[in-house]
Design an enzyme around this catalytic site. Structure first.
Site, PDB file in Angstrom:
ATOM      1  N   CYS A   1       0.767  -0.938  -0.074  1.00 16.15           N
ATOM      2  CA  CYS A   1      -0.625   0.160   0.349  1.00 16.15           C
ATOM      3  C   CYS A   1       0.705   1.403   0.252  1.00 16.15           C
ATOM      4  CB  CYS A   1      -1.078  -0.130   1.156  1.00 16.15           C
ATOM      5  SG  CYS A   1      -0.625  -0.473   3.163  1.00 16.15           S
ATOM      6  N   SER A   2       0.701   1.934   0.884  1.00 12.65           N
ATOM      7  CA  SER A   2       1.158   3.659   0.664  1.00 12.65           C
ATOM      8  C   SER A   2       2.552   3.687   1.453  1.00 12.65           C
ATOM      9  CB  SER A   2       0.575   4.559   0.959  1.00 12.65           C
ATOM     10  OG  SER A   2       0.204   4.510   2.150  1.00 12.65           O
TER      11      SER A   2
END
Length: 104
Positions: free
Chosen positions: A61-62
């Site tokens: 993810c981020s």
């Protein structure tokens, strides 16, 4: 189980990379060849997207504060996938390192 940036970069093309942010985040930028798969869609889409439950899969993810990759990895494992790893540092680390991304 986790994977480092260098390990992931070396294995691109031999692993299925899952972007767990999805939507506009995926459209804006994602790792080369990554497939968007968010937690709410795992049960419905995983069988068609990931037919080989023993194939290597990497979720991201981020950044380390984002739990999407952990949630998707946990869900996949619960569905019987045996080779799921997480790129914990996520796309922010990838971009900071100057590595290529794709957009939709």
């Amino acid at each position: 189980m986790t994977i480092t940036r260098d390990e992931l970069r070396a294995s691109l093309g031999t692993v299925t990379v899952l972007d767990t942010l999805g939507g506009a985040y995926y459209d804006q930028q994602h790792l080369p060849g990554a497939i968007a798969l968010v937690e709410s869609e795992v049960a419905e889409r995983a069988p068609a997207l990931l037919p080989d439950k023993d194939a290597p899969i990497v979720t991201y993810c981020s950044n380390p504060a984002c739990n999407n990759s952990k949630a998707v990895a946990r869900h996949l494992t619960a569905l019987g996938y045996t080779n799921v790893r997480r790129y914990v540092e996520g796309i922010e680390d990838w971009v900071t390192a100057g590595l290529p991304v794709e957009s939709s």
